[in-house]
Design a protein around this motif. Sequence first.
Motif, PDB file in Angstrom:
ATOM      1  N   SER A  75      -0.056   4.165   1.043  1.00  0.00           N
ATOM      2  CA  SER A  75      -0.445   4.708   2.010  1.00  0.00           C
ATOM      3  C   SER A  75       0.006   4.346   3.236  1.00  0.00           C
ATOM      4  O   SER A  75       0.343   4.716   4.587  1.00  0.00           O
ATOM      5  CB  SER A  75      -1.749   5.456   1.691  1.00  0.00           C
ATOM      6  OG  SER A  75      -2.459   6.157   1.364  1.00  0.00           O
ATOM      7  N   CYS A  76       0.808   3.124   3.523  1.00  0.00           N
ATOM      8  CA  CYS A  76       1.553   2.868   4.669  1.00  0.00           C
ATOM      9  C   CYS A  76       2.907   2.970   4.690  1.00  0.00           C
ATOM     10  O   CYS A  76       3.683   2.782   3.898  1.00  0.00           O
ATOM     11  CB  CYS A  76       0.754   1.528   4.461  1.00  0.00           C
ATOM     12  SG  CYS A  76      -1.065   1.115   4.658  1.00  0.00           S
ATOM     13  N   GLN A  77       2.955   2.897   6.393  1.00  0.00           N
ATOM     14  CA  GLN A  77       4.462   2.982   6.224  1.00  0.00           C
ATOM     15  C   GLN A  77       4.743   1.345   7.596  1.00  0.00           C
ATOM     16  O   GLN A  77       3.841   1.535   8.787  1.00  0.00           O
ATOM     17  CB  GLN A  77       4.713   3.928   7.111  1.00  0.00           C
ATOM     18  CG  GLN A  77       5.019   5.112   5.991  1.00  0.00           C
ATOM     19  CD  GLN A  77       5.118   6.572   6.321  1.00  0.00           C
ATOM     20  OE1 GLN A  77       5.223   6.399   7.630  1.00  0.00           O
ATOM     21  NE2 GLN A  77       5.439   7.735   6.035  1.00  0.00           N
ATOM     22  N   CYS A  86       0.596  -1.471  -0.140  1.00  0.00           N
ATOM     23  CA  CYS A  86      -0.394  -0.220  -0.328  1.00  0.00           C
ATOM     24  C   CYS A  86       0.635   1.305  -0.018  1.00  0.00           C
ATOM     25  O   CYS A  86       1.950   1.575   1.177  1.00  0.00           O
ATOM     26  CB  CYS A  86      -1.052  -0.653   1.074  1.00  0.00           C
ATOM     27  SG  CYS A  86      -1.756   1.668   1.042  1.00  0.00           S
ATOM     28  N   GLN A 120       3.907  -1.600   7.491  1.00  0.00           N
ATOM     29  CA  GLN A 120       2.771  -1.667   7.269  1.00  0.00           C
ATOM     30  C   GLN A 120       1.294  -1.364   8.508  1.00  0.00           C
ATOM     31  O   GLN A 120       0.508  -2.092   9.146  1.00  0.00           O
ATOM     32  CB  GLN A 120       2.750  -3.499   7.725  1.00  0.00           C
ATOM     33  CG  GLN A 120       3.756  -4.214   7.357  1.00  0.00           C
ATOM     34  CD  GLN A 120       3.094  -5.536   6.565  1.00  0.00           C
ATOM     35  OE1 GLN A 120       2.591  -5.798   6.838  1.00  0.00           O
ATOM     36  NE2 GLN A 120       3.826  -5.710   5.235  1.00  0.00           N
ATOM     37  N   CYS A 128      -1.360   1.921   8.413  1.00  0.00           N
ATOM     38  CA  CYS A 128      -1.820   3.323   7.275  1.00  0.00           C
ATOM     39  C   CYS A 128      -1.887   4.215   8.183  1.00  0.00           C
ATOM     40  O   CYS A 128      -1.750   4.171   9.319  1.00  0.00           O
ATOM     41  CB  CYS A 128      -3.238   2.842   7.384  1.00  0.00           C
ATOM     42  SG  CYS A 128      -3.266   1.373   5.749  1.00  0.00           S
ATOM     43  N   ASP A 146      -2.730   7.096   6.004  1.00  0.00           N
ATOM     44  CA  ASP A 146      -4.219   7.314   5.015  1.00  0.00           C
ATOM     45  C   ASP A 146      -4.619   7.074   5.191  1.00  0.00           C
ATOM     46  O   ASP A 146      -4.874   5.559   5.398  1.00  0.00           O
ATOM     47  CB  ASP A 146      -3.128   8.136   3.919  1.00  0.00           C
ATOM     48  CG  ASP A 146      -3.691   9.069   2.995  1.00  0.00           C
ATOM     49  OD1 ASP A 146      -4.880   9.841   3.677  1.00  0.00           O
ATOM     50  OD2 ASP A 146      -3.946   9.366   1.996  1.00  0.00           O
ATOM     51  N   ARG A 147      -5.606   6.832   3.464  1.00  0.00           N
ATOM     52  CA  ARG A 147      -6.227   5.346   2.862  1.00  0.00           C
ATOM     53  C   ARG A 147      -5.616   4.537   2.421  1.00  0.00           C
ATOM     54  O   ARG A 147      -4.890   4.589   1.419  1.00  0.00           O
ATOM     55  CB  ARG A 147      -7.454   6.469   2.457  1.00  0.00           C
ATOM     56  CG  ARG A 147      -8.286   5.520   1.005  1.00  0.00           C
ATOM     57  CD  ARG A 147      -9.486   6.485   0.498  1.00  0.00           C
ATOM     58  NE  ARG A 147     -10.780   5.380   0.275  1.00  0.00           N
ATOM     59  CZ  ARG A 147     -11.521   6.120  -0.097  1.00  0.00           C
ATOM     60  NH1 ARG A 147     -11.706   7.090  -0.008  1.00  0.00           N
ATOM     61  NH2 ARG A 147     -12.452   4.649  -0.499  1.00  0.00           N
ATOM     62  N   CYS A 148      -5.956   3.511   2.887  1.00  0.00           N
ATOM     63  CA  CYS A 148      -5.657   1.923   2.810  1.00  0.00           C
ATOM     64  C   CYS A 148      -6.326   1.622   0.828  1.00  0.00           C
ATOM     65  O   CYS A 148      -6.971   1.749   1.039  1.00  0.00           O
ATOM     66  CB  CYS A 148      -5.228   0.507   3.986  1.00  0.00           C
ATOM     67  SG  CYS A 148      -4.400  -0.250   3.233  1.00  0.00           S
ATOM     68  N   SER A 149      -4.855   1.363   0.264  1.00  0.00           N
ATOM     69  CA  SER A 149      -4.864   1.039  -0.872  1.00  0.00           C
ATOM     70  C   SER A 149      -4.429  -0.082  -1.553  1.00  0.00           C
ATOM     71  O   SER A 149      -3.092  -0.057  -2.412  1.00  0.00           O
ATOM     72  CB  SER A 149      -5.319   2.296  -2.080  1.00  0.00           C
ATOM     73  OG  SER A 149      -3.378   2.222  -1.702  1.00  0.00           O
ATOM     74  N   ARG A 150      -4.205  -1.433  -0.792  1.00  0.00           N
ATOM     75  CA  ARG A 150      -3.405  -2.438  -0.938  1.00  0.00           C
ATOM     76  C   ARG A 150      -3.802  -3.193  -2.099  1.00  0.00           C
ATOM     77  O   ARG A 150      -4.737  -3.039  -2.359  1.00  0.00           O
ATOM     78  CB  ARG A 150      -4.015  -3.856   0.406  1.00  0.00           C
ATOM     79  CG  ARG A 150      -3.039  -3.066   1.404  1.00  0.00           C
ATOM     80  CD  ARG A 150      -3.912  -4.076   2.974  1.00  0.00           C
ATOM     81  NE  ARG A 150      -3.012  -3.540   4.109  1.00  0.00           N
ATOM     82  CZ  ARG A 150      -1.121  -4.044   3.781  1.00  0.00           C
ATOM     83  NH1 ARG A 150      -0.701  -4.441   3.407  1.00  0.00           N
ATOM     84  NH2 ARG A 150      -1.337  -3.542   4.827  1.00  0.00           N
TER      85      ARG A 150
END
Length: 100
Positions: free
Chosen positions: A8-10, A6, A12, A14, A16-20
């Motif tokens: 937006s993830c750091q 994702c 693992q 989130c 921000d809005r997660c977009s895996r």
Amino acid sequence: MVEYVCDSCQNQICIDRCSRRAVVIPSKYIGRPQSEQEPDLLTGNEQSILKVGESVYQPPQHGWTHDLIERYVNAYDKRHLNGDAWDVYLGSHWCGSSEI
């Protein structure tokens, strides 16, 4: 191997809005034949020792499968991100490398 990432993830988590999304990670194991013309390195070696880098694994009771070897290789690859090169052997047969 498929990993989910994702933007937006750091680490693992989130922020921000997660977009895996699924990302295919190429395997370092190349022992699986890609065509009918290629020999199957596993045939006759199902009970051989698997060596991945410095780790040595005894064969499971029912023998190795390509899927199982690939899981061991991918797990080793994830744990050893120090940049050192390593190889994969099933018995005396070379069947993969970190250099692939």
